[in-house]
Scaffold this motif. Structure first.
Motif, PDB file in Angstrom:
ATOM      1  N   LYS A  17     -17.069  23.398 -44.760  1.00  0.00           N
ATOM      2  CA  LYS A  17     -17.585  23.716 -43.421  1.00  0.00           C
ATOM      3  C   LYS A  17     -16.705  23.148 -42.318  1.00  0.00           C
ATOM      4  O   LYS A  17     -16.992  23.348 -41.132  1.00  0.00           O
ATOM      5  CB  LYS A  17     -19.006  23.161 -43.278  1.00  0.00           C
ATOM      6  N   THR A  18     -15.652  22.449 -42.705  1.00  0.00           N
ATOM      7  CA  THR A  18     -14.780  21.822 -41.715  1.00  0.00           C
ATOM      8  C   THR A  18     -13.605  22.729 -41.389  1.00  0.00           C
ATOM      9  O   THR A  18     -12.787  23.045 -42.259  1.00  0.00           O
ATOM     10  CB  THR A  18     -14.255  20.469 -42.228  1.00  0.00           C
ATOM     11  N   GLU A  19     -13.496  23.157 -40.139  1.00  0.00           N
ATOM     12  CA  GLU A  19     -12.398  24.019 -39.714  1.00  0.00           C
ATOM     13  C   GLU A  19     -11.239  23.142 -39.224  1.00  0.00           C
ATOM     14  O   GLU A  19     -11.391  22.363 -38.277  1.00  0.00           O
ATOM     15  CB  GLU A  19     -12.852  24.960 -38.599  1.00  0.00           C
ATOM     16  N   ILE A  20     -10.102  23.255 -39.894  1.00  0.00           N
ATOM     17  CA  ILE A  20      -8.940  22.426 -39.576  1.00  0.00           C
ATOM     18  C   ILE A  20      -7.981  23.150 -38.630  1.00  0.00           C
ATOM     19  O   ILE A  20      -7.485  22.568 -37.669  1.00  0.00           O
ATOM     20  CB  ILE A  20      -8.198  22.014 -40.868  1.00  0.00           C
ATOM     21  N   ILE A  21      -7.696  24.406 -38.915  1.00  0.00           N
ATOM     22  CA  ILE A  21      -6.858  25.239 -38.046  1.00  0.00           C
ATOM     23  C   ILE A  21      -7.770  26.277 -37.408  1.00  0.00           C
ATOM     24  O   ILE A  21      -8.435  27.048 -38.093  1.00  0.00           O
ATOM     25  CB  ILE A  21      -5.718  25.914 -38.827  1.00  0.00           C
ATOM     26  N   ARG A  22      -7.784  26.297 -36.061  1.00  0.00           N
ATOM     27  CA  ARG A  22      -8.827  27.040 -35.347  1.00  0.00           C
ATOM     28  C   ARG A  22      -8.248  28.109 -34.434  1.00  0.00           C
ATOM     29  O   ARG A  22      -8.223  27.974 -33.215  1.00  0.00           O
ATOM     30  CB  ARG A  22      -9.693  26.065 -34.549  1.00  0.00           C
ATOM     31  N   GLY A  23      -7.718  29.153 -35.057  1.00  0.00           N
ATOM     32  CA  GLY A  23      -7.262  30.304 -34.281  1.00  0.00           C
ATOM     33  C   GLY A  23      -5.909  30.104 -33.635  1.00  0.00           C
ATOM     34  O   GLY A  23      -5.754  30.286 -32.418  1.00  0.00           O
ATOM     35  N   VAL A  24      -4.898  29.779 -34.432  1.00  0.00           N
ATOM     36  CA  VAL A  24      -3.553  29.529 -33.903  1.00  0.00           C
ATOM     37  C   VAL A  24      -2.799  30.843 -33.723  1.00  0.00           C
ATOM     38  O   VAL A  24      -2.691  31.649 -34.646  1.00  0.00           O
ATOM     39  CB  VAL A  24      -2.761  28.589 -34.839  1.00  0.00           C
ATOM     40  N   ASP A  25      -2.279  31.047 -32.516  1.00  0.00           N
ATOM     41  CA  ASP A  25      -1.374  32.147 -32.201  1.00  0.00           C
ATOM     42  C   ASP A  25      -0.029  31.533 -31.823  1.00  0.00           C
ATOM     43  O   ASP A  25       0.036  30.656 -30.959  1.00  0.00           O
ATOM     44  CB  ASP A  25      -1.895  32.979 -31.016  1.00  0.00           C
ATOM     45  N   LEU A  26       1.029  31.991 -32.478  1.00  0.00           N
ATOM     46  CA  LEU A  26       2.346  31.412 -32.209  1.00  0.00           C
ATOM     47  C   LEU A  26       3.429  32.402 -32.583  1.00  0.00           C
ATOM     48  O   LEU A  26       3.378  33.023 -33.645  1.00  0.00           O
ATOM     49  CB  LEU A  26       2.524  30.111 -33.017  1.00  0.00           C
TER      50      LEU A  26
END
Length: 253
Positions: A17-26
């Motif tokens: 349930k732990t979100e580590i990467i949260r919607g990365v745009d690069l």
């Protein structure tokens, strides 16, 4: 418009349930030197592991030179032209320096699973390994077991292994961690030389290294990129200073 060397869109990674990467745009352009910085626990190593196929993503997309990496194993991504180093030096300590580099050349020079070929008799392979040793300033250490090299020399060898396969996108995870100032200068000069005309993506905590090498910097905080810009503009970004950079620069003085 040229295709980026690396393109991340809506990239997410959760562990339970732990979100580590949260919607990365690069988007990182070909030939760019790009640094990813941020506090401990920001998700930098997780991001590297997603890009290189060590971790499966939860959602989003990763494209290398426009090709979607969906479902690819790390070795398949490597053969597409992306190579990486690790935070902890990853070499064969009992093999010689030369043998370490030669092993990393085998696949790219077409040897694959040819068990009947004696690699010691392959002139092109030997010449290729020796050229890399010269490039990373380890020719004089050629016949030593890799495990007896100094820490900085082992890091240089790992960088040589990283570039040996001919990848044009090089990812370095904290390449100067634990080094003295002189060792850091040696590795920075080496990185600058061996990544010329290649795309460099690095995670690094030493702000002197970051601002000295990077064309652009992305700041990752709690799994989100809060800024991507030139070193000068990142340094002056109030949000970046508040979240990370001010404390990081103070820690170095």
């Amino acid at each position: 418009m040229s295709v980026p060397a690396l393109q991340l869109d809506g990239l997410r990674k959760s562990f339970g349930k732990t979100e580590i990467i949260r919607g990365v745009d690069l988007s990182i352009g070909k030939g760019e030197r790009h640094a990813i910085i941020g506090p401990n626990g920001a998700g930098k190593s997780t991001l590297f592991n997603l890009i290189t196929g060590r971790f499966p993503k939860s959602s989003g997309s990763i494209r290398l030179h426009g090709h979607d990496l969906e479902g690819m194993a790390p070795f398949e991504i490597n053969r597409r032209g992306l190579s990486r180093s690790f935070q902890i030096t990853n070499i064969f300590p009992r093999m010689t320096v030369f043998e370490n580099v030669r092993c990393s050349l085998l696949w790219s020079q077409g040897y694959k699973y040819s068990f009947w070929n004696m690699v010691s008799r392959q002139r092109a392979l030997t010449e290729g390994a020796e050229a890399i040793l010269e490039q990373i300033n380890l020719t004089a250490r050629r016949d030593l077991p890799a495990g007896v090299l100094s820490y900085a020399e082992q890091r240089a060898l790992e960088i040589g292994i990283t570039i040996a396969g001919g990848a044009d996108v090089i990812m370095l995870d904290e390449p100067t961690a634990g080094m003295s100032h002189s060792e850091t200068d040696y590795i920075v000069d080496l990185i600058r030389k061996v990544t010329e005309n290649k795309t460099l993506i690095m995670v690094e905590h030493d702000m002197g290294v970051v601002f000295g090498l990077a064309d652009r910097i992305s700041v990752l905080v709690y799994g989100e990129i809060i800024a991507t810009d030139t070193p000068e503009l990142v340094r002056g970004n109030a949000r970046v200073q508040e979240a990370y950079l001010g404390a990081a620069l103070e820690a170095e003085h």
